[in-house]
Design a protein around this motif. Structure first.
Motif, PDB file in Angstrom:
ATOM      1  N   HIS A 184      -4.194  -4.712   5.338  1.00  0.00           N
ATOM      2  CA  HIS A 184      -5.348  -4.732   4.427  1.00  0.00           C
ATOM      3  C   HIS A 184      -5.044  -5.517   3.155  1.00  0.00           C
ATOM      4  O   HIS A 184      -5.884  -5.630   2.265  1.00  0.00           O
ATOM      5  N   GLY A 185      -3.844  -6.070   3.081  1.00  0.00           N
ATOM      6  CA  GLY A 185      -3.429  -6.819   1.897  1.00  0.00           C
ATOM      7  C   GLY A 185      -2.424  -6.058   1.067  1.00  0.00           C
ATOM      8  O   GLY A 185      -1.762  -6.635   0.207  1.00  0.00           O
ATOM      9  N   GLY A 186      -2.315  -4.741   1.315  1.00  0.00           N
ATOM     10  CA  GLY A 186      -1.417  -3.949   0.483  1.00  0.00           C
ATOM     11  C   GLY A 186      -1.926  -3.889  -0.942  1.00  0.00           C
ATOM     12  O   GLY A 186      -2.905  -4.546  -1.306  1.00  0.00           O
ATOM     13  N   GLN A 187      -1.265  -3.127  -1.760  1.00  0.00           N
ATOM     14  CA  GLN A 187      -1.709  -3.023  -3.158  1.00  0.00           C
ATOM     15  C   GLN A 187      -1.557  -4.343  -3.904  1.00  0.00           C
ATOM     16  O   GLN A 187      -2.297  -4.617  -4.844  1.00  0.00           O
ATOM     17  N   LEU A 188      -0.593  -5.172  -3.479  1.00  0.00           N
ATOM     18  CA  LEU A 188      -0.387  -6.452  -4.159  1.00  0.00           C
ATOM     19  C   LEU A 188      -1.580  -7.382  -3.994  1.00  0.00           C
ATOM     20  O   LEU A 188      -1.835  -8.239  -4.847  1.00  0.00           O
ATOM     21  N   SER A 189      -2.335  -7.230  -2.924  1.00  0.00           N
ATOM     22  CA  SER A 189      -3.518  -8.057  -2.700  1.00  0.00           C
ATOM     23  C   SER A 189      -4.803  -7.238  -2.790  1.00  0.00           C
ATOM     24  O   SER A 189      -5.793  -7.672  -3.377  1.00  0.00           O
ATOM     25  N   PHE A 190      -4.771  -6.047  -2.186  1.00  0.00           N
ATOM     26  CA  PHE A 190      -5.960  -5.182  -2.170  1.00  0.00           C
ATOM     27  C   PHE A 190      -6.268  -4.629  -3.562  1.00  0.00           C
ATOM     28  O   PHE A 190      -7.423  -4.472  -3.941  1.00  0.00           O
ATOM     29  N   GLY A 191      -5.207  -4.307  -4.332  1.00  0.00           N
ATOM     30  CA  GLY A 191      -5.371  -3.675  -5.633  1.00  0.00           C
ATOM     31  C   GLY A 191      -4.935  -2.219  -5.570  1.00  0.00           C
ATOM     32  O   GLY A 191      -4.813  -1.628  -4.498  1.00  0.00           O
ATOM     33  N   GLN A 192      -4.672  -1.638  -6.732  1.00  0.00           N
ATOM     34  CA  GLN A 192      -4.214  -0.255  -6.806  1.00  0.00           C
ATOM     35  C   GLN A 192      -5.191   0.582  -7.632  1.00  0.00           C
ATOM     36  O   GLN A 192      -5.073   0.670  -8.848  1.00  0.00           O
ATOM     37  N   PRO A 193      -6.167   1.222  -6.970  1.00  0.00           N
ATOM     38  CA  PRO A 193      -7.115   2.073  -7.696  1.00  0.00           C
ATOM     39  C   PRO A 193      -6.533   3.468  -7.941  1.00  0.00           C
ATOM     40  O   PRO A 193      -6.898   4.444  -7.295  1.00  0.00           O
ATOM     41  N   GLY A 194      -5.609   3.546  -8.869  1.00  0.00           N
ATOM     42  CA  GLY A 194      -5.002   4.835  -9.215  1.00  0.00           C
ATOM     43  C   GLY A 194      -4.298   5.455  -8.021  1.00  0.00           C
ATOM     44  O   GLY A 194      -3.677   4.769  -7.208  1.00  0.00           O
ATOM     45  N   ILE A 195      -4.429   6.778  -7.866  1.00  0.00           N
ATOM     46  CA  ILE A 195      -3.754   7.450  -6.761  1.00  0.00           C
ATOM     47  C   ILE A 195      -4.371   7.093  -5.412  1.00  0.00           C
ATOM     48  O   ILE A 195      -3.761   7.331  -4.374  1.00  0.00           O
ATOM     49  N   ALA A 196      -5.549   6.502  -5.423  1.00  0.00           N
ATOM     50  CA  ALA A 196      -6.144   6.033  -4.167  1.00  0.00           C
ATOM     51  C   ALA A 196      -5.429   4.788  -3.651  1.00  0.00           C
ATOM     52  O   ALA A 196      -5.636   4.384  -2.509  1.00  0.00           O
ATOM     53  N   GLY A 197      -4.580   4.179  -4.471  1.00  0.00           N
ATOM     54  CA  GLY A 197      -3.839   2.997  -4.035  1.00  0.00           C
ATOM     55  C   GLY A 197      -2.944   3.300  -2.860  1.00  0.00           C
ATOM     56  O   GLY A 197      -2.867   2.529  -1.898  1.00  0.00           O
ATOM     57  N   GLY A 198      -2.254   4.433  -2.903  1.00  0.00           N
ATOM     58  CA  GLY A 198      -1.416   4.828  -1.790  1.00  0.00           C
ATOM     59  C   GLY A 198      -2.228   5.234  -0.575  1.00  0.00           C
ATOM     60  O   GLY A 198      -1.828   4.995   0.571  1.00  0.00           O
ATOM     61  N   MET A 199      -3.385   5.835  -0.813  1.00  0.00           N
ATOM     62  CA  MET A 199      -4.223   6.278   0.295  1.00  0.00           C
ATOM     63  C   MET A 199      -4.802   5.099   1.082  1.00  0.00           C
ATOM     64  O   MET A 199      -5.096   5.219   2.268  1.00  0.00           O
ATOM     65  N   SER A 200      -4.910   3.939   0.448  1.00  0.00           N
ATOM     66  CA  SER A 200      -5.447   2.779   1.164  1.00  0.00           C
ATOM     67  C   SER A 200      -4.543   2.395   2.328  1.00  0.00           C
ATOM     68  O   SER A 200      -5.003   1.860   3.334  1.00  0.00           O
ATOM     69  N   HIS A 201      -3.252   2.687   2.223  1.00  0.00           N
ATOM     70  CA  HIS A 201      -2.335   2.414   3.333  1.00  0.00           C
ATOM     71  C   HIS A 201      -2.624   3.352   4.508  1.00  0.00           C
ATOM     72  O   HIS A 201      -2.482   2.972   5.672  1.00  0.00           O
ATOM     73  N   VAL A 202      -3.024   4.585   4.196  1.00  0.00           N
ATOM     74  CA  VAL A 202      -3.361   5.552   5.244  1.00  0.00           C
ATOM     75  C   VAL A 202      -4.669   5.149   5.924  1.00  0.00           C
ATOM     76  O   VAL A 202      -4.761   5.130   7.156  1.00  0.00           O
ATOM     77  N   THR A 203      -5.682   4.840   5.127  1.00  0.00           N
ATOM     78  CA  THR A 203      -6.971   4.473   5.720  1.00  0.00           C
ATOM     79  C   THR A 203      -6.844   3.225   6.579  1.00  0.00           C
ATOM     80  O   THR A 203      -7.485   3.110   7.626  1.00  0.00           O
ATOM     81  N   GLU A 204      -5.999   2.282   6.163  1.00  0.00           N
ATOM     82  CA  GLU A 204      -5.805   1.074   6.970  1.00  0.00           C
ATOM     83  C   GLU A 204      -5.107   1.407   8.280  1.00  0.00           C
ATOM     84  O   GLU A 204      -5.502   0.895   9.345  1.00  0.00           O
ATOM     85  N   ALA A 205      -4.093   2.238   8.237  1.00  0.00           N
ATOM     86  CA  ALA A 205      -3.395   2.612   9.473  1.00  0.00           C
ATOM     87  C   ALA A 205      -4.345   3.317  10.433  1.00  0.00           C
ATOM     88  O   ALA A 205      -4.332   3.055  11.647  1.00  0.00           O
ATOM     89  N   VAL A 206      -5.191   4.203   9.906  1.00  0.00           N
ATOM     90  CA  VAL A 206      -6.154   4.912  10.750  1.00  0.00           C
ATOM     91  C   VAL A 206      -7.147   3.924  11.366  1.00  0.00           C
ATOM     92  O   VAL A 206      -7.435   3.974  12.571  1.00  0.00           O
ATOM     93  N   ARG A 207      -7.671   3.016  10.570  1.00  0.00           N
ATOM     94  CA  ARG A 207      -8.606   2.009  11.108  1.00  0.00           C
ATOM     95  C   ARG A 207      -7.954   1.194  12.223  1.00  0.00           C
ATOM     96  O   ARG A 207      -8.574   0.921  13.251  1.00  0.00           O
ATOM     97  N   GLN A 208      -6.711   0.785  11.988  1.00  0.00           N
ATOM     98  CA  GLN A 208      -6.026  -0.029  12.988  1.00  0.00           C
ATOM     99  C   GLN A 208      -5.808   0.748  14.290  1.00  0.00           C
ATOM    100  O   GLN A 208      -6.038   0.228  15.381  1.00  0.00           O
ATOM    101  N   ILE A 209      -5.372   1.996  14.177  1.00  0.00           N
ATOM    102  CA  ILE A 209      -5.171   2.817  15.368  1.00  0.00           C
ATOM    103  C   ILE A 209      -6.486   3.025  16.115  1.00  0.00           C
ATOM    104  O   ILE A 209      -6.541   3.029  17.353  1.00  0.00           O
ATOM    105  N   GLN A 210      -7.573   3.183  15.370  1.00  0.00           N
ATOM    106  CA  GLN A 210      -8.881   3.402  15.978  1.00  0.00           C
ATOM    107  C   GLN A 210      -9.498   2.119  16.531  1.00  0.00           C
ATOM    108  O   GLN A 210     -10.527   2.162  17.199  1.00  0.00           O
TER     109      GLN A 210
END
Length: 207
Positions: free
Chosen positions: A146-172
């Motif tokens: 998804h670009g990671g925080q370096l490209s996607f951006g870091q919206p506070g504590i949701a920055g780490g959660m974006s890695h989870v949502t991306e992994a879930v999307r990819q698996i699905q």
């Protein structure tokens, strides 16, 4: 959805960007942004009835080693070693079976530490490992599709959660143009504090 989507950055541009904290340049550091993230977690019976195939949480590990850097037990070995080991052990898989690494990347060096301490490559060889692999979604070792925080951006504590949502999307199989074909296993790692708090997850297409 990444902030830098469609704006490729060259190695030369990174090195030419202002030095912030030697050896880190401006373009090696996460960009704070506004945003949010959410997941729906359900039991296996309901998950099997939903229109989207589930991403099964197969393993999880967590480790906290210190509060401030003064009390860090080591400046070369991180708590990722323990958290990742637990996650892989619980899932019954090893790093060589992972098809996507979705890892916290507040700085470029965090990615190297994570890959090494998670067991994807030996300690001290992260740089060489990156040079020898293609990290794009269609490469041989996809990382932060998804670009990671370096490209996607870091919206506070949701920055780490974006890695989870991306992994879930990819698996699905719901990642669109960046979908990794035939993905079975994804590894997620989140970092908190001063490299003091680590959480590792393994998601799978099959329970």
């Amino acid at each position: 959805d990444a902030i830098f989507y469609g704006h490729p950055i060259t190695v030369e541009e990174v090195i030419a960007s202002p030095m912030v904290a030697d050896p880190l340049h401006l373009l090696e550091i996460v960009m704070p942004a506004g945003g949010g993230a959410a997941l729906v977690v359900v039991g296996p019976e309901l998950a099997k009835k939903l229109p989207n195939k589930p991403a099964w949480l197969l393993g999880a590990g967590e480790q906290v080693t210190h509060k401030t850097i003064t009390y860090a037990p080591s400046l070369t070995d991180t708590a990722i070693q323990a958290s990742a080991s637990r996650a892989f052990s619980q899932a019954g898989v090893d790093p060589g079976q992972i098809g996507l690494a979705s890892v916290y990347d507040c700085y470029t060096i965090t990615v190297l530490l994570t890959l090494e301490d998670s067991g994807f490559c030996p300690k001290g060889t992260g740089g060489r490992f990156i040079e020898e692999h293609d990290l794009r979604w269609n490469g041989d070792f996809p990382v932060n599709t998804h670009g990671g925080q370096l490209s996607f951006g870091q919206p506070g504590i949701a920055g780490g959660m974006s890695h989870v949502t991306e992994a879930v999307r990819q698996i699905q199989g719901r990642a669109g143009d960046r979908q990794i074909p035939d993905l079975d296993l994804a590894f997620v790692n989140g970092n908190g504090g001063i490299l003091s708090e680590q959480v590792s997850l393994v998601f799978g297409a099959e329970a």
